[in-house]
Design a protein around this motif. Structure first.
Motif, PDB file in Angstrom:
ATOM      1  N   ILE A 568       0.833  -1.205   0.000  1.00 32.14           N
ATOM      2  CA  ILE A 568       0.000   0.000   0.000  1.00 32.14           C
ATOM      3  C   ILE A 568       0.866   1.252   0.000  1.00 32.14           C
ATOM      4  O   ILE A 568       0.605   2.210  -0.750  1.00 32.14           O
ATOM      5  N   THR A 569       1.920   1.243   0.803  1.00 37.76           N
ATOM      6  CA  THR A 569       2.793   2.421   0.911  1.00 37.76           C
ATOM      7  C   THR A 569       3.544   2.673  -0.391  1.00 37.76           C
ATOM      8  O   THR A 569       3.708   3.824  -0.815  1.00 37.76           O
ATOM      9  N   ILE A 570       4.002   1.606  -1.047  1.00 44.68           N
ATOM     10  CA  ILE A 570       4.706   1.775  -2.329  1.00 44.68           C
ATOM     11  C   ILE A 570       3.776   2.388  -3.363  1.00 44.68           C
ATOM     12  O   ILE A 570       4.164   3.307  -4.106  1.00 44.68           O
ATOM     13  N   LEU A 571       2.547   1.906  -3.415  1.00 43.26           N
ATOM     14  CA  LEU A 571       1.577   2.477  -4.352  1.00 43.26           C
ATOM     15  C   LEU A 571       1.319   3.947  -4.039  1.00 43.26           C
ATOM     16  O   LEU A 571       1.163   4.772  -4.949  1.00 43.26           O
ATOM     17  N   PHE A 572       1.301   4.276  -2.751  1.00 47.21           N
ATOM     18  CA  PHE A 572       1.036   5.662  -2.363  1.00 47.21           C
ATOM     19  C   PHE A 572       2.236   6.567  -2.659  1.00 47.21           C
ATOM     20  O   PHE A 572       2.088   7.707  -3.097  1.00 47.21           O
ATOM     21  N   MET A 573       3.435   6.051  -2.438  1.00 44.84           N
ATOM     22  CA  MET A 573       4.635   6.870  -2.605  1.00 44.84           C
ATOM     23  C   MET A 573       4.917   7.215  -4.061  1.00 44.84           C
ATOM     24  O   MET A 573       5.540   8.222  -4.360  1.00 44.84           O
ATOM     25  N   SER A 574       4.437   6.378  -4.978  1.00 44.57           N
ATOM     26  CA  SER A 574       4.684   6.639  -6.398  1.00 44.57           C
ATOM     27  C   SER A 574       3.351   6.703  -7.143  1.00 44.57           C
ATOM     28  O   SER A 574       2.749   5.678  -7.456  1.00 44.57           O
ATOM     29  N   GLU A 575       2.901   7.926  -7.387  1.00 40.94           N
ATOM     30  CA  GLU A 575       1.637   8.084  -8.105  1.00 40.94           C
ATOM     31  C   GLU A 575       1.751   7.579  -9.542  1.00 40.94           C
ATOM     32  O   GLU A 575       0.787   7.069 -10.106  1.00 40.94           O
ATOM     33  N   VAL A 576       2.950   7.678 -10.130  1.00 40.43           N
ATOM     34  CA  VAL A 576       3.155   7.184 -11.492  1.00 40.43           C
ATOM     35  C   VAL A 576       2.985   5.671 -11.530  1.00 40.43           C
ATOM     36  O   VAL A 576       2.316   5.125 -12.412  1.00 40.43           O
ATOM     37  N   PHE A 577       3.599   4.982 -10.554  1.00 39.12           N
ATOM     38  CA  PHE A 577       3.451   3.527 -10.473  1.00 39.12           C
ATOM     39  C   PHE A 577       2.002   3.149 -10.215  1.00 39.12           C
ATOM     40  O   PHE A 577       1.483   2.183 -10.785  1.00 39.12           O
ATOM     41  N   PHE A 578       1.341   3.908  -9.357  1.00 35.58           N
ATOM     42  CA  PHE A 578      -0.081   3.678  -9.064  1.00 35.58           C
ATOM     43  C   PHE A 578      -0.908   3.731 -10.348  1.00 35.58           C
ATOM     44  O   PHE A 578      -1.743   2.856 -10.611  1.00 35.58           O
ATOM     45  N   GLU A 579      -0.673   4.758 -11.158  1.00 33.94           N
ATOM     46  CA  GLU A 579      -1.437   4.906 -12.394  1.00 33.94           C
ATOM     47  C   GLU A 579      -1.137   3.774 -13.372  1.00 33.94           C
ATOM     48  O   GLU A 579      -2.037   3.277 -14.046  1.00 33.94           O
ATOM     49  N   VAL A 581      -0.414   0.766 -12.664  1.00 35.16           N
ATOM     50  CA  VAL A 581      -1.104  -0.437 -12.183  1.00 35.16           C
ATOM     51  C   VAL A 581      -2.584  -0.387 -12.507  1.00 35.16           C
ATOM     52  O   VAL A 581      -3.164  -1.352 -13.037  1.00 35.16           O
ATOM     53  N   PHE A 582      -3.213   0.761 -12.242  1.00 36.54           N
ATOM     54  CA  PHE A 582      -4.672   0.817 -12.331  1.00 36.54           C
ATOM     55  C   PHE A 582      -5.201   1.257 -13.699  1.00 36.54           C
ATOM     56  O   PHE A 582      -6.401   1.155 -13.942  1.00 36.54           O
ATOM     57  N   VAL A 583      -4.354   1.744 -14.566  1.00 38.42           N
ATOM     58  CA  VAL A 583      -4.835   2.077 -15.911  1.00 38.42           C
ATOM     59  C   VAL A 583      -4.473   0.990 -16.913  1.00 38.42           C
ATOM     60  O   VAL A 583      -4.606   1.162 -18.116  1.00 38.42           O
ATOM     61  N   THR A 584      -4.016  -0.136 -16.405  1.00 36.49           N
ATOM     62  CA  THR A 584      -3.726  -1.283 -17.266  1.00 36.49           C
ATOM     63  C   THR A 584      -5.029  -1.905 -17.729  1.00 36.49           C
ATOM     64  O   THR A 584      -5.951  -2.117 -16.928  1.00 36.49           O
ATOM     65  N   ARG A 585      -5.134  -2.176 -19.017  1.00 39.41           N
ATOM     66  CA  ARG A 585      -6.315  -2.843 -19.535  1.00 39.41           C
ATOM     67  C   ARG A 585      -6.275  -4.316 -19.148  1.00 39.41           C
ATOM     68  O   ARG A 585      -5.207  -4.897 -19.061  1.00 39.41           O
ATOM     69  N   THR A 594     -15.727   9.007 -16.616  1.00 44.31           N
ATOM     70  CA  THR A 594     -16.171   9.150 -17.999  1.00 44.31           C
ATOM     71  C   THR A 594     -15.118   9.854 -18.847  1.00 44.31           C
ATOM     72  O   THR A 594     -14.980   9.570 -20.037  1.00 44.31           O
ATOM     73  N   ASP A 595     -14.365  10.767 -18.240  1.00 46.46           N
ATOM     74  CA  ASP A 595     -13.323  11.502 -18.953  1.00 46.46           C
ATOM     75  C   ASP A 595     -12.004  10.747 -19.022  1.00 46.46           C
ATOM     76  O   ASP A 595     -10.965  11.338 -19.329  1.00 46.46           O
ATOM     77  N   ASP A 596     -12.037   9.456 -18.696  1.00 47.92           N
ATOM     78  CA  ASP A 596     -10.832   8.628 -18.724  1.00 47.92           C
ATOM     79  C   ASP A 596      -9.786   9.147 -17.737  1.00 47.92           C
ATOM     80  O   ASP A 596      -8.579   9.107 -17.995  1.00 47.92           O
ATOM     81  N   ASP A 597     -10.279   9.640 -16.604  1.00 48.05           N
ATOM     82  CA  ASP A 597      -9.419  10.251 -15.590  1.00 48.05           C
ATOM     83  C   ASP A 597      -9.382   9.351 -14.361  1.00 48.05           C
ATOM     84  O   ASP A 597     -10.421   8.897 -13.869  1.00 48.05           O
ATOM     85  N   ILE A 598      -8.176   9.107 -13.832  1.00 51.28           N
ATOM     86  CA  ILE A 598      -8.030   8.236 -12.666  1.00 51.28           C
ATOM     87  C   ILE A 598      -7.814   9.022 -11.380  1.00 51.28           C
ATOM     88  O   ILE A 598      -7.658   8.446 -10.300  1.00 51.28           O
ATOM     89  N   ASP A 794     -16.565  -0.368 -25.249  1.00 52.75           N
ATOM     90  CA  ASP A 794     -16.133   0.780 -24.446  1.00 52.75           C
ATOM     91  C   ASP A 794     -14.625   0.980 -24.449  1.00 52.75           C
ATOM     92  O   ASP A 794     -14.108   1.848 -23.737  1.00 52.75           O
ATOM     93  N   GLY A 795     -13.894   0.169 -25.215  1.00 53.09           N
ATOM     94  CA  GLY A 795     -12.456   0.343 -25.319  1.00 53.09           C
ATOM     95  C   GLY A 795     -11.666  -0.234 -24.170  1.00 53.09           C
ATOM     96  O   GLY A 795     -10.549   0.217 -23.890  1.00 53.09           O
ATOM     97  N   MET A 796     -12.227  -1.244 -23.460  1.00 52.48           N
ATOM     98  CA  MET A 796     -11.506  -1.854 -22.348  1.00 52.48           C
ATOM     99  C   MET A 796     -10.335  -2.694 -22.844  1.00 52.48           C
ATOM    100  O   MET A 796      -9.340  -2.870 -22.137  1.00 52.48           O
ATOM    101  N   PHE A 797     -10.447  -3.260 -24.043  1.00 54.25           N
ATOM    102  CA  PHE A 797      -9.405  -4.164 -24.538  1.00 54.25           C
ATOM    103  C   PHE A 797      -8.626  -3.502 -25.677  1.00 54.25           C
ATOM    104  O   PHE A 797      -9.125  -2.635 -26.362  1.00 54.25           O
TER     105      PHE A 797
END
Length: 797
Positions: A568-579, A581-585, A594-598, A794-797
């Motif tokens: 959890i701390t690693i994900l929090f310390m690096s917002e780039v790494f967080f993104e 991880v979570f914007v991976t299709r 809706t605006d493709d914003d995380i 919806d462009g998930m893949f």
């Protein structure tokens, strides 16, 4: 003694959830008919509502009739005009009339000017002509000083009639100078009518050229502040002029701006001279104009006046077609059973009862009646959701916040909850009744917070964040206790929890065309439940039984906590790494808006990133303390001795008080949010101590709040569409003009609908997640098969 019940007892027996839902259904049908009649009689154009009626709310904010007014800033307004200019359309506003219209023009220009521009001063006397041009916005705003409906005004309208480029909007109005110069002569009123008649033809022609003509009715005056030389101007005479305008222009293409009269009337007591308005009502008038012109271009969620409804997607159409098929099948089944019953061969269904309350009841083989009946009811509820929030059939209004409107309902409901206090059959710390009571009370507070728009008050905002953290804290606590005691980490129980959390949300995503992240509470619960499940299921599998004689199990558990904390701390310390991880299709679609914003998911995630760990840690400490007899909660006595109890109570009060003090010290929400995740456990644990340290308090609970706690998830999600409106930015209106009664009625329907969705979820659960894990996997694969084409679209893949 007679065993027959009295009349009062029979009436009380009829007060139950089933009958309440029937009343709610009748209310929905009744209000649908009422609003249908309103639309037939007055039309569905919310622009007419905006221009015709409205009222001042308790905070002296203007509320149009039946629609929401977006508060346009200078930036918003210029953005709108820039957008219109980008598509090649020139904006041309014309103000025409007396000194009152001139004040309106000056206020409008000042609203358009950039922050560093010099403010336009209103001339003391009526100016002949004023012009403002902004080439960047392709904007031209003109004022023509014409205090009478004279030949000059009529010629100006005729000139625009034959011109190739006519104005976008003309705002006209005058009467005071006619009253003053004629000494309120009634003959002048007749002349006023004749001249108005000459304007009808040019106005109708301008309408064909897409020019909107607004004729502003005259605001009343304040006789107490009127100068002696203006004694001939009275409200009775002004009403005669307004009546003449309504009589002549009612059948023309001009739009009567009636609400400007109401705006001025409500603020005329602040007028310095009894005739001309102060800046505040003039600003409201300008907001009405800009909402009328810009809302359909900008699509602000909190601006429904003059805004078109959202277009339907193919997915929505397909979803409702499937739901309609379910309703059709259910109706056929009902008629078939009625026919069989009429023939003397009624159909009976049998199903095995669950062995205990924790076991899920399985549907009878080949029985689809309950399935389609439940789906049909869900279809009707979803239709109501759609009509409330995706159409203009029912009205919507802006939220209203005041200290009184926020604290009064919370205080009232809290006191009401105390009247339903009962003895619980449980004595344990955080027993089931107490947990449901806690969730129910928190949900009621959150609902009041949302409907009043109290988020702008920082201390209240931060305390609501604690309530959201409490839900996650309890999720971690309950899941840890469940696995610790029963050792159940099977795939069936895993999917059952996920289904109960997500069934309603996924259905709403399909029906309402909203991303999963829009219902942020469910993604939070689902994600952290998944993390908790992985934490508990990852080997070694540690339970109460396995750890009883093996001290090393505690060491393994500590390692698990350290690993979870580190991730959890690693994900929090690096917002780039967080993104990354979570914007991976393909799971990106679960975390973006809706605006493709995380950023919304990032904010929510980091705010409560440790809450689930706090809950599991507290559960472990509590279970170990119970194992080693540090406290005893097997009876109705206090947990500790008198001295320890007083010390614990004092510490809890100090902890809660410190958190409250910190929220008042923060200057911004960002500053408060940065420390929230580190200290949120303090008020939560403090509340648990205060609630449980006394045996009397621990073994009593409010059945009213516990009832709300049972359906807290459905209440949280349903409020988005059938209690609030416009994606939570406004309030649903079934009874216009009566805000208190409206909230009572919409709340009753909202709670009944939430309870029914909760019941339907339980009915559908065994169909979706059977007891056999092989059938569960089969259903999950079928769900993925349905989800894949949706995801591709919806462009998930």
């Amino acid at each position: 003694m007679s065993s027959d019940k009295s009349r009062i007892e029979k009436i009380i027996d009829q007060i139950n959830a089933s009958n309440a839902k029937k009343i709610a259904l009748l209310l929905v049908i009744g209000f649908a008919c009422y609003h249908g009649i309103l639309h037939v009689r007055y039309g569905t154009n919310s622009c007419k509502w905006l221009l015709s009626d409205g009222r001042y709310k308790g905070d002296q904010e203007w509320q149009p009739y039946g629609c929401m007014l977006h508060r346009y800033t200078k930036i918003d307004t210029r953005k709108c005009l820039r957008y219109i200019a980008f598509y090649g359309t020139n904006t041309h506003f014309v103000f025409m009339g007396d000194k009152r219209v001139q004040d309106l023009y000056v206020t409008f220009i000042n609203h358009l000017l950039e922050e560093d521009a010099e403010v336009l001063r209103s001339p003391q006397e009526l100016a002949k002509n004023l012009t403002h041009i902004d080439n960047k916005l392709k904007l031209k705003v003109e004022f023509f000083g014409m205090p009478f409906i004279s030949k000059q005004m009529i010629d100006k309208f005729r000139q625009w009639q034959v011109s190739k480029e006519s104005p976008s909007i003309i705002i006209a109005g005058c009467a005071l100078e006619s009253i003053k110069l004629s000494n309120a002569s009634l003959a002048t009123v007749e002349e006023y009518k004749i001249n108005l008649t000459r304007l009808v033809l040019p106005i109708n022609h301008l309408h064909k050229k897409k020019t909107k003509v607004l004729w502003a009715l005259q605001e009343p005056i304040n006789p107490e502040k009127l100068l002696p030389e203006l004694h001939m101007i009275s409200n009775n005479v002004i009403n005669l002029y307004n009546k003449a305008v309504i009589e002549i222009l009612h059948f023309s293409e001009a739009e009567l701006w009636r609400s400007i009269k109401l705006v001025g009337e409500g603020m005329m007591s602040e007028s310095p001279n009894g005739i001309y308005l102060t800046a505040r009502p003039l600003q409201y008038d300008i907001q009405i104009l800009i909402n009328m012109y810009c809302n359909d271009y900008m699509n602000f969620n909190d601006g429904t006046c003059c805004s078109s409804t959202e277009s339907y997607t193919t997915l929505q159409i397909v979803t409702f077609v499937i739901l309609c098929m379910c309703v059709t099948v259910a109706v056929i089944m009902i008629f078939y059973r009625l026919i069989m019953k009429w023939r003397g061969r009624p159909i009976h269904e049998y199903s095995a009862l669950p062995e205990n309350e924790l076991q899920n009841q399985s549907p009878a083989p080949g029985s689809y009646y309950n399935l389609f009946i439940s789906l049909a009811k869900m279809a009707l509820i979803m239709t109501y959701f759609f009509v409330c929030d995706r159409t203009n059939f029912f009205m919507k209004e802006n939220k209203y916040y005041s200290e009184f409107s926020f604290w009064l309902p919370i205080g009232y409901i809290t006191v009401l909850g105390l009247f339903f206090t009962e003895d619980s059959k449980y004595t344990k710390v955080l027993h089931r009744d107490q947990l449901n009571e806690w969730k129910g009370w928190m949900q009621v507070v959150i609902l009041v917070y949302h409907i009043t728009g109290a988020s702008r008050i920082l201390p209240i905002n931060m305390h609501i964040k604690v309530l959201i953290s409490s839900y996650l804290f309890l999720l971690g606590y309950e899941q840890f206790c469940c696995v610790w005691r029963r050792g159940d980490i099977g795939i069936v129980s895993f999917f059952r929890v996920l289904f109960q959390l997500n069934f309603m949300t996924v259905t709403l995503c399909l029906c309402m065309n909203r991303p999963y992240q829009f219902y942020y509470f469910v993604p939070l619960l689902s994600f952290w439940y998944l993390m908790t499940y992985c934490f508990l299921a990852f080997p070694p599998h540690i339970t109460a039984q396995s750890s009883e004689n093996n001290v090393m199990q505690y060491f393994y558990l500590l390692i698990k906590f350290i690993v979870l904390f580190t991730v959890i701390t690693i994900l929090f310390m690096s917002e780039v790494f967080f993104e990354k991880v979570f914007v991976t299709r393909p799971w990106k679609a679960l975390f973006v808006t809706t605006d493709d914003d995380i950023r919304e998911w990032w904010f929510r995630w980091k705010l409560d990133r440790y809450s689930i760990m706090y809950g599991m840690s507290f559960a472990l400490i509590l279970l170990l303390a119970q194992r080693y007899n540090i406290y005893d909660d097997n009876n109705h006595s206090n947990l500790f001795s008198r001295g320890l109890a007083l010390t614990g109570t004092l510490a809890a009060i100090i902890g809660i008080g410190c958190y409250i003090f910190i929220t008042f010290l923060c200057s911004t929400e960002l500053e408060c949010s940065e420390i929230h995740s580190y200290i949120t456990f303090i008020p939560i644990v403090g509340y648990i101590v205060l609630r449980n340290i006394s045996g009397v308090l621990r073994t009593r609970y409010s059945s009213l709040f516990a009832w709300f706690g049972e359906i807290s998830l459905e209440l949280f999600i349903s409020q988005y569409h059938i209690w609030l409106a416009a994606d939570t930015h406004g309030v649903l209106v079934l009874i216009p003009g009566y805000p208190v009664l409206n909230v009572m009625i919409t709340s009753f329907i909202f709670v009944c609908a939430s309870h029914e969705v909760h019941r339907l979820t339980k009915v559908l659960l065994p169909y979706a997640v059977p007891s056999d894990w092989k059938c569960v996997l089969r259903n999950f694969i079928l769900f993925l098969a349905v989800l894949v084409p949706i995801g591709i679209n919806d462009g998930m893949f």
